[in-house]
Write an enzyme that holds these catalytic residues in place. Structure first.
Site, short mmCIF file in Angstrom:
data_model
loop_
_atom_site.label_atom_id
_atom_site.label_comp_id
_atom_site.label_asym_id
_atom_site.label_seq_id
_atom_site.Cartn_x
_atom_site.Cartn_y
_atom_site.Cartn_z
N TYR A 142 0.82 -1.21 0.00
CA TYR A 142 0.00 0.00 0.00
C TYR A 142 0.86 1.26 0.00
O TYR A 142 0.38 2.34 -0.33
CB TYR A 142 -0.96 0.02 1.20
CG TYR A 142 -2.09 -0.98 1.10
CD1 TYR A 142 -2.07 -2.00 0.17
CD2 TYR A 142 -3.18 -0.90 1.95
CE1 TYR A 142 -3.09 -2.92 0.09
CE2 TYR A 142 -4.23 -1.82 1.87
CZ TYR A 142 -4.16 -2.83 0.94
OH TYR A 142 -5.19 -3.74 0.86
N LYS A 192 2.94 -15.42 2.68
CA LYS A 192 2.89 -16.22 1.45
C LYS A 192 4.34 -16.58 1.11
O LYS A 192 4.86 -16.28 0.03
CB LYS A 192 2.19 -15.41 0.35
CG LYS A 192 1.88 -16.19 -0.91
CD LYS A 192 0.80 -17.25 -0.75
CE LYS A 192 0.68 -18.07 -2.03
NZ LYS A 192 -0.21 -19.25 -1.87
N ASP A 224 -3.57 -18.01 1.89
CA ASP A 224 -4.72 -18.70 1.27
C ASP A 224 -5.31 -19.72 2.24
O ASP A 224 -6.54 -19.82 2.41
CB ASP A 224 -4.35 -19.33 -0.07
CG ASP A 224 -3.03 -20.10 -0.05
OD1 ASP A 224 -2.32 -20.06 0.97
OD2 ASP A 224 -2.72 -20.76 -1.07
N ASP A 248 -5.65 -6.40 5.67
CA ASP A 248 -6.84 -5.70 5.16
C ASP A 248 -7.91 -6.73 4.80
O ASP A 248 -9.07 -6.63 5.20
CB ASP A 248 -6.43 -4.87 3.93
CG ASP A 248 -7.54 -3.97 3.42
OD1 ASP A 248 -8.49 -3.71 4.18
OD2 ASP A 248 -7.45 -3.53 2.26
N ASP A 252 -11.40 -8.13 7.25
CA ASP A 252 -12.78 -8.07 6.76
C ASP A 252 -13.45 -9.44 6.88
O ASP A 252 -14.61 -9.55 7.30
CB ASP A 252 -12.83 -7.62 5.29
CG ASP A 252 -13.10 -6.13 5.14
OD1 ASP A 252 -12.69 -5.37 6.04
OD2 ASP A 252 -13.70 -5.73 4.13
C1 IPM Z 1 -9.41 -0.46 5.83
C2 IPM Z 1 -9.86 0.10 4.52
C3 IPM Z 1 -8.73 0.97 3.98
C4 IPM Z 1 -7.52 0.08 3.80
C5 IPM Z 1 -9.04 1.71 2.68
C6 IPM Z 1 -10.31 2.48 2.77
C7 IPM Z 1 -7.88 2.57 2.26
O1 IPM Z 1 -10.19 -0.92 3.65
O2 IPM Z 1 -9.16 0.33 6.75
O3 IPM Z 1 -9.33 -1.68 5.95
O4 IPM Z 1 -7.38 -0.56 2.76
O5 IPM Z 1 -6.71 0.03 4.69
MG MG Z 2 -10.23 -2.82 4.56
#
Ligand code: IPM
Ligand code: MG
Length: 356
Positions: A142, A192, A224, A248, A252
């Site tokens: 990133y 990985k 994975d 990230d 989620d």
């Molecule tokens: C998160 C979000 C951010 C990230 C985005 C919005 C830049 O997805 O905080 O997880 O990728 O870190």
């Molecule tokens: Mg995110």
């Protein structure tokens, strides 16, 4: 004591959930004799609209001069046309980099009262689930070099570089092991390493750091496989430590298996005690301004702020306990109502403040 909090209300449901979290924080201040001062600053889409850029310099200065930062959420379809380097989401990346917030803690817990909200079968999450993803937040792909190549045999191309320095891995690994020492003493490092050189370095450094923590069990898992194990047998995890991009994605996934993303807080920490606190969920533009959003993730984020940055453990416990009482009393916001009557964002904040 007097504390200065920089506040980014942000976009979508951000302002609504932050307002309720501040309501609860003020109640804590009243009860325990602290004064919280709020410095409201712009970041994200609203900053583009009002200041012409997603992260004004003044915002960074005020955040740096504060004890901690509280953030609602940024982004929304209104700014979809904005060029990549000025999108509202860039404000988050900028804040993380400028404030040195290299360690992102994202707990994924199943609340007893909400166990049936998980999309997983009851036998898989029986007895509760309590994972924390420790995501590296200021390095990796990133923030690596990126660019375009005009001509390749397959046409124009673009690239983003994944690079980790040993010290970046060492410091995030220490955060994960320190966290594990206060929990079930188990760290799973996700990489990985069967493919990526940067992952092989990651794995070597994490293994070195593990030697400083003989009481903590460490295992390594390919990303994975980790994605699969999270839905197959999530209870095997205690602390997951991983890179920016893998964290990230996996955070989620972990939040979704709890079934209540509207309940999950997060902390992004720098060296020392400084931190930025925000809900895991996004700006949810579809429900913004309708008193429908669940403010609990932001309220619990304020609890993390009290605990990790301000060193007010008892006050943080009071917030966690108030949320617990709220759920036990049967109150629900629409996202977790599952057929019951639901109350609105403002009423939720009122009730939790009253339980402090
Ligand atoms: C998160 C979000 C951010 C990230 C985005 C919005 C830049 O997805 O905080 O997880 O990728 O870190
Ligand atoms: Mg995110």
């Amino acid at each position: 004591m007097n504390y200065n909090i920089a506040v980014v209300k942000g976009d979508g449901i951000g302002p609504e959930v932050v307002t309720e979290a501040i309501k609860v924080l003020d109640k804590v201040g009243e009860k325990y004799g602290h004064q919280f001062n709020y410095n409201y600053v712009l970041a994200g889409g609203c900053a583009i609209d009002e200041a012409g850029e997603c992260l004004p310099a003044e915002t960074i200065e005020i955040c740096k001069a504060s004890d901690a930062v509280l953030l609602g959420a940024v982004g929304g379809p209104k700014w979809d046309h904005v060029p990549g380097d000025q999108r509202p989401e860039r404000a988050l990346l900028g804040l993380r980099k400028e404030l040195g917030l290299f360690a992102n803690l994202r707990p994924a817990v199943v609340f007893d009262e909400l166990a049936d909200a998980s999309p997983l079968k009851p036998e898989i999450i029986d007895g509760g689930l309590d994972i924390v993803v420790v995501r590296e937040l200021t390095g990796g792909i990133y923030f690596g070099e990126k660019g375009f190549v005009e001509e390749t045999p397959l046409g124009p191309a673009a690239y983003d570089v994944e690079q980790y320095a040993e010290e970046e891995v060492r410091r995030i690994a220490r955060v994960a092991f320190d966290m594990a020492m206060k929990r079930d003493k188990k760290v799973t490092s996700v990489d990985k390493a069967n493919v990526l050189e940067s992952s092989r370095l990651w794995r070597r450094v994490v293994t070195e750091v593990a030697a400083e923590y003989p009481e903590v069990a460490l295992d390594h898992m390919y990303v994975d496989n980790a994605a699969m194990q999270l839905v197959r047998n999530p209870k095997q995890f205690d602390v997951i430590v991983t890179s920016n991009i893998f964290g990230d994605i996996l955070s989620d996934e972990a939040s979704q298996i709890t079934g209540s993303i509207g309940m999950l807080p997060s902390a992004s920490l720098a060296t020392g005690n400084f931190g930025m606190y925000e809900p895991v969920h996004g700006s949810a533009p579809d429900i913004a301004g309708q008193n429908l959003a669940n403010p609990i993730a932001t309220i619990l984020s304020v609890g993390m702020m009290l605990r990790y940055t301000l060193g007010l453990g008892k006050e943080a416990d009071a917030i966690d306990a108030a949320v617990d009482k709220f759920l036990k009393a049967g109150y629900r916001t629409p996202d977790i109502a599952a057929g019951r009557d639901a109350i609105g964002t403002v009423e939720c904040g009122d009730k939790i403040a009253a339980f402090i």
